[in-house]
Write a protein that holds these residues in place. Structure first.
Motif, mmCIF file in Angstrom:
data_model
loop_
_atom_site.group_PDB
_atom_site.id
_atom_site.type_symbol
_atom_site.label_atom_id
_atom_site.label_comp_id
_atom_site.label_asym_id
_atom_site.label_seq_id
_atom_site.Cartn_x
_atom_site.Cartn_y
_atom_site.Cartn_z
ATOM 1 N N PHE A 57 0.829 -1.205 0.000
ATOM 2 C CA PHE A 57 0.000 0.000 0.000
ATOM 3 C C PHE A 57 0.865 1.258 0.000
ATOM 4 O O PHE A 57 0.492 2.279 -0.567
ATOM 5 C CB PHE A 57 -0.924 -0.014 1.212
ATOM 6 N N ILE A 58 2.075 1.175 0.625
ATOM 7 C CA ILE A 58 2.994 2.321 0.594
ATOM 8 C C ILE A 58 3.429 2.595 -0.838
ATOM 9 O O ILE A 58 3.461 3.743 -1.297
ATOM 10 C CB ILE A 58 4.233 2.041 1.474
ATOM 11 N N PHE A 59 3.757 1.520 -1.533
ATOM 12 C CA PHE A 59 4.183 1.652 -2.929
ATOM 13 C C PHE A 59 3.052 2.216 -3.788
ATOM 14 O O PHE A 59 3.252 3.130 -4.595
ATOM 15 C CB PHE A 59 4.607 0.276 -3.462
ATOM 16 N N LEU A 60 1.840 1.699 -3.607
ATOM 17 C CA LEU A 60 0.682 2.137 -4.387
ATOM 18 C C LEU A 60 0.423 3.622 -4.192
ATOM 19 O O LEU A 60 0.271 4.379 -5.162
ATOM 20 C CB LEU A 60 -0.557 1.328 -3.996
ATOM 21 N N VAL A 61 0.403 4.054 -2.925
ATOM 22 C CA VAL A 61 0.109 5.458 -2.632
ATOM 23 C C VAL A 61 1.238 6.358 -3.139
ATOM 24 O O VAL A 61 1.004 7.488 -3.565
ATOM 25 C CB VAL A 61 -0.115 5.656 -1.125
ATOM 26 N N GLY A 62 2.465 5.847 -3.118
ATOM 27 C CA GLY A 62 3.576 6.639 -3.634
ATOM 28 C C GLY A 62 3.478 6.906 -5.123
ATOM 29 O O GLY A 62 4.014 7.898 -5.621
ATOM 30 N N ILE A 63 2.781 6.031 -5.850
ATOM 31 C CA ILE A 63 2.615 6.195 -7.289
ATOM 32 C C ILE A 63 1.481 7.169 -7.615
ATOM 33 O O ILE A 63 1.476 7.816 -8.663
ATOM 34 C CB ILE A 63 2.331 4.830 -7.959
ATOM 35 N N VAL A 64 0.524 7.312 -6.696
ATOM 36 C CA VAL A 64 -0.656 8.146 -6.938
ATOM 37 C C VAL A 64 -0.321 9.558 -7.424
ATOM 38 O O VAL A 64 -0.913 10.044 -8.388
ATOM 39 C CB VAL A 64 -1.562 8.191 -5.684
ATOM 40 N N PRO A 65 0.646 10.262 -6.776
ATOM 41 C CA PRO A 65 0.918 11.635 -7.249
ATOM 42 C C PRO A 65 1.418 11.698 -8.685
ATOM 43 O O PRO A 65 1.213 12.693 -9.374
ATOM 44 C CB PRO A 65 1.983 12.151 -6.264
ATOM 45 N N LEU A 66 2.094 10.619 -9.145
ATOM 46 C CA LEU A 66 2.525 10.611 -10.550
ATOM 47 C C LEU A 66 1.326 10.691 -11.478
ATOM 48 O O LEU A 66 1.411 11.182 -12.599
ATOM 49 C CB LEU A 66 3.310 9.334 -10.843
ATOM 50 N N LEU A 67 0.199 10.180 -10.974
ATOM 51 C CA LEU A 67 -0.999 10.132 -11.798
ATOM 52 C C LEU A 67 -1.892 11.349 -11.613
ATOM 53 O O LEU A 67 -2.718 11.647 -12.468
ATOM 54 C CB LEU A 67 -1.808 8.873 -11.463
ATOM 55 N N THR A 68 -1.731 12.041 -10.488
ATOM 56 C CA THR A 68 -2.753 13.021 -10.147
ATOM 57 C C THR A 68 -2.271 14.450 -9.943
ATOM 58 O O THR A 68 -3.084 15.367 -9.946
ATOM 59 C CB THR A 68 -3.472 12.590 -8.843
ATOM 60 N N PHE A 69 -0.978 14.673 -9.754
ATOM 61 C CA PHE A 69 -0.522 16.027 -9.416
ATOM 62 C C PHE A 69 -0.160 16.805 -10.665
ATOM 63 O O PHE A 69 0.943 16.658 -11.196
ATOM 64 C CB PHE A 69 0.691 15.978 -8.481
ATOM 65 N N ARG A 70 -1.055 17.611 -11.111
ATOM 66 C CA ARG A 70 -0.773 18.486 -12.242
ATOM 67 C C ARG A 70 0.133 19.620 -11.790
ATOM 68 O O ARG A 70 -0.136 20.313 -10.824
ATOM 69 C CB ARG A 70 -2.069 19.063 -12.804
#
Length: 414
Positions: A102-115
């Motif tokens: 879950f740490i890895f998953l959440v760490g990837i989230v900003p790559l997808l969402t932070f404009r």
């Protein structure tokens, strides 16, 4: 790579980023709610109380994610909670019971969402990947500080495995959807480019048609006999070439493109006459030998003019057909024609077709130097010239088109 660039463009697009944010937050809420129940039932109070905080936090985030355009601040709380939750789980439950993925998953989230926050996203991604890898490596060595029954440990591992499976399934579905979006976007761009290319081609064809018409009219203005002659001969070559195509004749040369080219090129067959003196062009009687030699120059000159006028065109195949028609339409099947004395199939097919159409129309038309022949006489002259002046196969096709030829003559004769 264009494919990767398109993926990033789509992921950084707000409406898609929003989807990832919502999925991540609601999955975290469901996950922590599940463990709140598990820890409560098993009376693992340190983790139970921490999950009360977690569920409250993700409930607030679940509300905010639907209304806020930015998710950067909310993500900080999200990320800190996840990391602290996993470290606490390692401490109390042992490394083998924690859900480091879950740490890895959440760490990837900003790559997808932070404009507009790509550098920060890279940091979170790298930090999470490193922390995930480190915890997974040392996980077997982390002993639990809270006594767990075998049943409790099994339940926790089962929930983690189930969550891991769900996350992977969602990830695969999201990836498949991303690939679909990328392909759709690329296809849209291809369609747009294709439409632009088609529009450009159509525009060039219009310009080309205008040039052809202008050149033909230039000849028409100098030789008043040629206006309707151009219209009729264009119709004749179209009838001949299309009939040959339908009958499967000259398969290696005639196709729909050839039919289109020769019809468009026909008005240019006498364009070389612009270099011929009006004295010769409009002479009411028979030309002298010298005058006829000068008249014959129009064939070579016609090919030259076409090549020069259309030198910048990309449609080289059309230029060749048009130049061949202009240059060789006075060649004869037996090799006695001009300007090069070509014989038989050495004469380009387009010119052999043009020769039949041109001579027939000249025979039945009034000229400043002669009266018209009747149609049957003209047909007879063509038949007599078959194999001598004309390609026999072309003459045979033409003679089988008498009803269609009559309609053309009626339409384009004043």
């Amino acid at each position: 790579m264009p494919f990767i660039q398109k993926i990033r463009e789509i992921l950084l697009d707000f409406k898609y980023a929003k989807i990832f944010q919502i999925i991540a937050v609601y999955f975290a809420l469901i996950y922590h709610t599940s463990f709140l129940v598990v820890f409560g039932v098993m009376k693992i109070y340190p983790m139970f109380f921490y999950n009360i905080y977690s569920v409250t936090l993700f409930t607030v985030l679940a509300i905010l994610v639907l209304s806020k355009k930015s998710f950067v601040v909310q993500f900080v709380f999200f990320y800190v909670e996840v990391v602290v939750h996993q470290l606490l789980a390692d401490y109390f439950l042992g490394g083998m019971a924690s859900f480091h993925f879950f740490i890895f998953l959440v760490g990837i989230v900003p790559l997808l969402t932070f404009r507009g926050h790509f550098r920060q996203s890279i940091f979170y991604g790298l930090f999470s990947s490193g922390l995930f890898t480190y915890l997974e490596v040392i996980a077997p060595k982390i002993e639990p500080h809270y006594e767990l029954s075998h049943t409790a440990l099994t339940v926790i591992k089962t929930v983690n495995i189930a969550s891991d499976t769900v996350v992977n399934i969602i990830g695969l579905l999201m990836y498949a959807y991303l690939v679909y979006l990328v392909e759709k976007k690329l296809q849209t761009q291809v369609d747009v480019k294709t439409a632009e290319a088609q529009a450009k081609t159509e525009k060039l064809l219009k310009i080309q048609s205008y040039v052809i018409s202008s050149l033909a009219n230039l000849v028409d203005n100098r030789d008043f006999d040629t206006g309707e002659h151009i219209q009729r001969t264009s119709a004749y070559v179209d009838l001949i070439s299309r009939s040959a195509l339908e009958k499967g004749l000259f398969k290696e040369e005639i196709n729909e493109t050839f039919v289109d080219y020769i019809k468009r090129a026909a008005p240019l067959h006498d364009v070389g006459k612009i270099v011929v003196s009006d004295v010769i062009l409009k002479k009411p009687g028979k030309l002298t030998a010298d005058e006829f030699n000068l008249m014959k120059l129009h064939a070579k000159e016609g090919g030259r003019v076409i090549k020069e006028v259309f030198a910048m065109s990309d449609d080289k195949a059309f230029i060749k057909v048009a130049a061949d028609v202009a240059t060789y339409h006075h060649e004869k099947w037996n090799g006695t024609g001009y300007p090069y004395g070509l014989k038989g199939t050495a004469i380009p097919l387009s010119a052999r077709i043009m020769a039949v159409a041109d001579v027939f129309d000249a025979l039945v038309s009034r000229r400043c130097y002669k009266e018209p022949f009747d149609v049957e006489t003209a047909y007879r002259i063509l038949e007599e010239g078959s194999g001598e002046h004309f390609d026999p196969a072309i003459v045979a096709i033409f003679l089988n088109l008498k009803p269609e030829i009559a309609k053309v003559m009626e339409k384009f004769t004043r």
